[in-house]
Motif scaffolding. Structure first.
Motif, short mmCIF file in Angstrom:
data_model
loop_
_atom_site.label_atom_id
_atom_site.label_comp_id
_atom_site.label_asym_id
_atom_site.label_seq_id
_atom_site.Cartn_x
_atom_site.Cartn_y
_atom_site.Cartn_z
N VAL A 1 23.13 -7.87 19.25
CA VAL A 1 22.00 -6.97 18.97
C VAL A 1 20.75 -7.80 18.69
O VAL A 1 19.64 -7.50 19.19
N ILE A 2 20.93 -8.88 17.94
CA ILE A 2 19.78 -9.75 17.64
C ILE A 2 19.27 -10.42 18.93
O ILE A 2 18.07 -10.48 19.18
N ARG A 3 20.20 -10.89 19.74
CA ARG A 3 19.77 -11.58 20.97
C ARG A 3 18.97 -10.64 21.88
O ARG A 3 17.94 -11.02 22.44
N VAL A 4 19.42 -9.40 21.97
CA VAL A 4 18.73 -8.44 22.83
C VAL A 4 17.32 -8.14 22.31
O VAL A 4 16.37 -8.00 23.08
N THR A 5 17.18 -8.08 20.99
CA THR A 5 15.88 -7.68 20.42
C THR A 5 14.98 -8.87 20.11
O THR A 5 13.76 -8.72 20.05
N ALA A 6 15.57 -10.04 19.88
CA ALA A 6 14.77 -11.21 19.46
C ALA A 6 14.77 -12.33 20.49
O ALA A 6 14.06 -13.31 20.32
N GLY A 7 15.59 -12.22 21.53
CA GLY A 7 15.60 -13.23 22.58
C GLY A 7 16.63 -14.32 22.40
O GLY A 7 17.05 -14.94 23.36
N LYS A 8 17.05 -14.56 21.15
CA LYS A 8 18.01 -15.61 20.83
C LYS A 8 18.84 -15.13 19.65
O LYS A 8 18.33 -14.41 18.80
N ARG A 9 20.07 -15.62 19.58
CA ARG A 9 20.91 -15.21 18.44
C ARG A 9 20.41 -15.79 17.12
O ARG A 9 20.50 -15.13 16.08
N VAL A 10 19.96 -17.03 17.14
CA VAL A 10 19.46 -17.68 15.92
C VAL A 10 18.03 -18.14 16.19
O VAL A 10 17.79 -18.85 17.16
N HIS A 11 17.11 -17.76 15.35
CA HIS A 11 15.70 -18.15 15.44
C HIS A 11 15.04 -17.64 16.72
O HIS A 11 14.50 -18.40 17.52
N GLY A 12 15.09 -16.35 16.92
CA GLY A 12 14.40 -15.71 18.04
C GLY A 12 12.94 -15.46 17.73
O GLY A 12 12.40 -15.94 16.72
N THR A 13 12.28 -14.69 18.61
CA THR A 13 10.83 -14.52 18.48
C THR A 13 10.39 -13.07 18.66
O THR A 13 9.25 -12.82 19.01
N GLY A 14 11.27 -12.11 18.42
CA GLY A 14 10.94 -10.73 18.80
C GLY A 14 9.79 -10.08 18.06
O GLY A 14 9.01 -9.35 18.66
N ALA A 15 9.68 -10.30 16.75
CA ALA A 15 8.64 -9.62 15.98
C ALA A 15 7.38 -10.46 15.96
O ALA A 15 7.43 -11.69 15.81
N ILE A 16 6.25 -9.80 16.13
CA ILE A 16 4.95 -10.46 16.02
C ILE A 16 4.07 -9.59 15.11
O ILE A 16 4.35 -8.40 14.95
N PRO A 17 3.05 -10.18 14.49
CA PRO A 17 2.19 -9.35 13.64
C PRO A 17 1.66 -8.16 14.44
O PRO A 17 1.08 -8.34 15.51
N GLY A 18 1.93 -6.97 13.96
CA GLY A 18 1.47 -5.76 14.65
C GLY A 18 2.50 -5.13 15.56
O GLY A 18 2.23 -4.09 16.15
N ARG B 1 12.45 -3.24 15.86
CA ARG B 1 12.63 -4.08 14.65
C ARG B 1 13.81 -3.59 13.80
O ARG B 1 14.57 -4.39 13.27
N ARG B 2 13.92 -2.29 13.65
CA ARG B 2 15.05 -1.77 12.87
C ARG B 2 16.38 -2.15 13.52
O ARG B 2 17.34 -2.53 12.83
N LEU B 3 16.41 -2.05 14.84
CA LEU B 3 17.64 -2.42 15.55
C LEU B 3 17.97 -3.88 15.28
O LEU B 3 19.13 -4.24 14.98
N MET B 4 16.96 -4.74 15.38
CA MET B 4 17.15 -6.17 15.10
C MET B 4 17.68 -6.37 13.67
O MET B 4 18.62 -7.12 13.44
N HIS B 5 17.08 -5.65 12.73
CA HIS B 5 17.44 -5.84 11.32
C HIS B 5 18.86 -5.37 11.03
O HIS B 5 19.62 -6.05 10.32
N TYR B 6 19.24 -4.22 11.57
CA TYR B 6 20.59 -3.74 11.29
C TYR B 6 21.63 -4.57 12.04
O TYR B 6 22.78 -4.70 11.58
N GLY B 7 21.26 -5.16 13.18
CA GLY B 7 22.13 -6.14 13.82
C GLY B 7 22.38 -7.33 12.91
O GLY B 7 23.50 -7.83 12.76
N GLN B 8 21.30 -7.74 12.25
CA GLN B 8 21.37 -8.85 11.30
C GLN B 8 22.25 -8.52 10.11
O GLN B 8 23.08 -9.32 9.67
N ILE B 9 22.08 -7.32 9.55
CA ILE B 9 22.91 -6.89 8.42
C ILE B 9 24.38 -6.93 8.84
O ILE B 9 25.25 -7.46 8.12
#
Lengths: 185, 491
Positions: B166-183, B105-113
């Protein structure tokens, strides 16, 4: 490389986002360094990426987002009048998308939830200034109001699909989206 | 001093509108009311769209929420995705994520930043700084930058591309991915994905450092303008890590006053509603938050890179920390309130994001297999994250049937509402009064707004009212009739 002929005259392209999230514009930018190549063949008119506020005569209009207020309708009609080809870009433009989730709700209930009874709202009331455009009771897709020439699905459409559409149009071909370029998530 | 929020008497005043505000994300407009001598009497930034997420989320199963709410914003979807996931971690009892989940998640977030900051600076704001605020509007865009400074523009494009990857790798898509789930997360990083990202890092770090140098040079060359333009003093607010270091993914809330004295510190996410209240104004769908302890008049604040850099004690990566110290030493450690300093702070954060990503890519935990965790169910969760534009708060209540019963969102741009309005009033005071209104002059207003990197789509999540107003103007533009029907009398 899809584009082969040198440009005689650049295609003039306007883009706008109505009731959308700018994700489709982000997907356009996700063609990455191919943007440099694309700019040999197109030029931007009015767009959130430029400071031109209203479109002049254009070859192509890319419209992201659905219609949620009167201003959206005005902007869309203006785009239609100025663009020879109009593209509904992404889920919201084609179906209303996620913002259309409000279509089954009563607007007064929504207003009160946000501005009167919401967590942490101090002395709430409902904004009512004439500078705020008139919301529509439902979120509508573009083709409810104007003729749309092409629909490019996806939330957002993948950058490859946008690239394919633009390069086909630049080359004077009817856009053909191949395998994997049409999806709805 | 005239506050310029509301003209004492609007009779005879001329309305000038900047519509839409461009090179920002979302829908906003600015209206100015001027008299015959071009003196300014009223300046307002209006957020004119409504969408209604807080209401239509109600009744949805909680596990849909991280995927739904990211559609608030296509520029920072990851921020909403993760703020929602963090809030729902509490609901599913995941008080401590697995190491893999937290780091992915941190990787995804800093990719986003990284990608959002690159977009904002290179694609949207740099034309004002490189060409001048009143340069030819035909040049004042990313295409103009590509023509005049091709290497710089390409660096911006490639920096953004790296963050998106970085987002695509961690979330599956560059925009509106699905990587994080509750828990937790639904996938880790593979070695192949990691190695591909690593290959780009040397360039990314070099360009990020060059970006910091570029903005520092712009400030040095034009310090009179850069230190003064649109400057308004206010409190500042952000998350900081529990050790006081800069942390954009998790921490506790800290606020300082305009001189830098800490007002509140160590506030846990769940206590946000004791800290912050919101006011409503008639002329904007965006609310006006303030620190409850100080009241609405004195309690408003700034969020975002400029607030974060001056609120934390240290940046825990070496290159960005050196840049932060240089930034702070220039003014002897005083708090900088100048909107144009946001750009400098933003590029220091971009460098920091690249360094954090470098560290995470070296960490074997991102390749792990333990992705989720759960615990005793709870009915309430608050998730706070530092989005690219500032503090982002998501709060959900969930019932025993797994359905969301309440949702409250305070997005980054909303926190800056008062500050942006005050900044454009300051610009109007300094640059407008008595001068003929030109396109270049109007762009000065937009330059001040852009500095805050507002995400007006985010800010329009709230569903507004139907302002049933019909106005009739005569040929000279004067209002000759106006009918208003308020929401209480809707059919």
């Amino acid at each position: 490389m899809t584009i082969v002929t040198p440009p005689k005259k650049k295609l003039r392209v306007a883009t706008t986002s109505l009731a959308g999230c700018f994700g489709c514009h982000m997907s356009l930018l996700d063609i990455d360094e191919r943007l440099v190549e694309l700019l040999q063949y197109i030029e931007f008119d009015a767009s959130p990426l430029t400071d031109l506020k209203t479109p002049g005569p254009c070859d192509l209009g890319l419209v992201e987002g659905g219609l949620c207020n009167a201003e959206n309708v005005h902007v869309l009609r203006h785009m239609r009048a100025r663009c020879r080809i109009l593209v509904a870009l992404g889920a919201c433009a084609i179906t209303g998308g996620l913002p259309a989730q409000r279509n089954h709700l009563d607007i007064r209930d929504c207003l009160q939830t946000v501005y009167l009874t919401g967590v942490g709202v101090n002395r709430g009331f409902i904004p009512n200034d004439p500078e705020l455009p008139l919301p529509l009771d439902k979120v509508h897709p573009l083709h409810d109001v104007v003729k749309v020439d092409y629909f490019l699905p996806g939330c957002p459409p993948p950058a490859e699909a946008i690239w394919q559409l633009l390069t086909d149009l630049v080359a004077g071909r009817t856009p053909q989206l191949g395998h994997g370029l049409i999806h709805y998530d | 001093m005239n506050t310029l929020e509301k003209a004492e008497n609007t009779t005879g005043l001329r309305r000038v509108a900047i519509e839409p505000v461009s090179r920002v994300e979302g829908h906003g407009k600015v209206t100015l009311l001027l008299d015959d001598e071009n003196r300014v009497h009223q300046v307002r930034l209006h957020i004119v769209e409504f969408r209604g997420f807080e209401r239509f989320i109600q009744g949805r199963p909680y596990w849909e929420v991280p995927v739904m709410v990211q559609r608030l914003c296509g520029i920072c979807p990851v921020s909403h995705h993760l703020a929602a996931a963090k809030a729902l971690d509490a609901v599913v009892g995941a008080h401590r994520l697995t190491r893999t989940a937290e780091k992915v998640r941190r990787l995804m977030h800093y990719g986003q930043i990284l990608q959002s900051h690159a977009l904002h600076f290179y694609h949207l704001s740099s034309p004002d700084l490189l060409f001048g605020f009143d340069a030819d509007p035909a040049q004042r865009n990313v295409v103009g930058v590509l023509q005049a400074h091709p290497d710089l523009a390409k660096q911006g494009i490639l920096l953004r591309k790296f963050g998106q990857e970085v987002i695509r790798v961690t979330a599956g898509k560059r925009v509106h991915g699905t990587g994080a789930i509750p828990g937790g997360v639904n996938k880790a990083v593979t070695e192949g994905e990691r190695d591909a990202l690593r290959a780009d890092l040397p360039d990314v770090l070099r360009w990020a450092e060059q970006g910091v140098t570029l903005v520092a040079d712009l400030h040095a060359r034009n310090h009179v303008v850069y230190d003064r333009f649109g400057t308004v003093r206010s409190n500042i607010l952000s998350l900081v890590g529990r050790d006081g270091a800069l942390d954009l993914y998790d921490g506790v809330l800290r606020a300082r006053d305009a001189d830098g004295t800490i007002i509140v510190d160590g506030v846990e996410a769940a206590a946000y509603s004791d800290l912050i209240r919101e006011n409503v104004r008639s002329w904007s769908y965006m609310k006006f938050p303030y620190l409850q302890s100080l009241g609405a008049e004195h309690g408003w604040y700034k969020v975002g890179p400029l607030a974060r850099l001056q609120n934390c004690d240290v940046i825990p990566t070496p290159r960005a920390e050196a840049a932060r110290q240089a930034f702070r030493e220039r003014v002897g450690g005083a708090i900088v309130h100048a909107p144009l300093a946001f750009h400098w702070a933003r590029l220091i954060e971009l460098l920091h994001a690249a360094e954090v990503i470098e560290g995470l890519l070296d960490d074997p935990d991102i390749l792990g297999t333990a992705l989720t965790t759960t615990g005793p169910r709870r009915t309430s969760g608050v998730g706070i994250i530092e989005a690219p534009r500032g503090t982002l708060i998501h709060h959900y209540e969930v019932d025993a049937q797994d359905l969301v019963t309440q949702c409250n969102l305070i997005v980054s741009t909303t926190h800056n509402n008062q500050a942006m309005n005050e900044a454009i009033r300051e610009v109007a005071r300094e640059y407008f009064d008595g001068r003929a209104v030109t396109e270049g002059l109007l762009n000065h207003i937009e330059v001040a707004i852009r500095a805050y990197d507002p995400c007006l789509s985010c800010a329009t999540h709230a569903l507004g009212k139907m302002p049933l107003v019909v106005e009739l103007y005569d040929a000279r533009g004067e209002l000759i009739d106006r009918r208003v029907r308020d929401a209480e009398h809707l059919p």
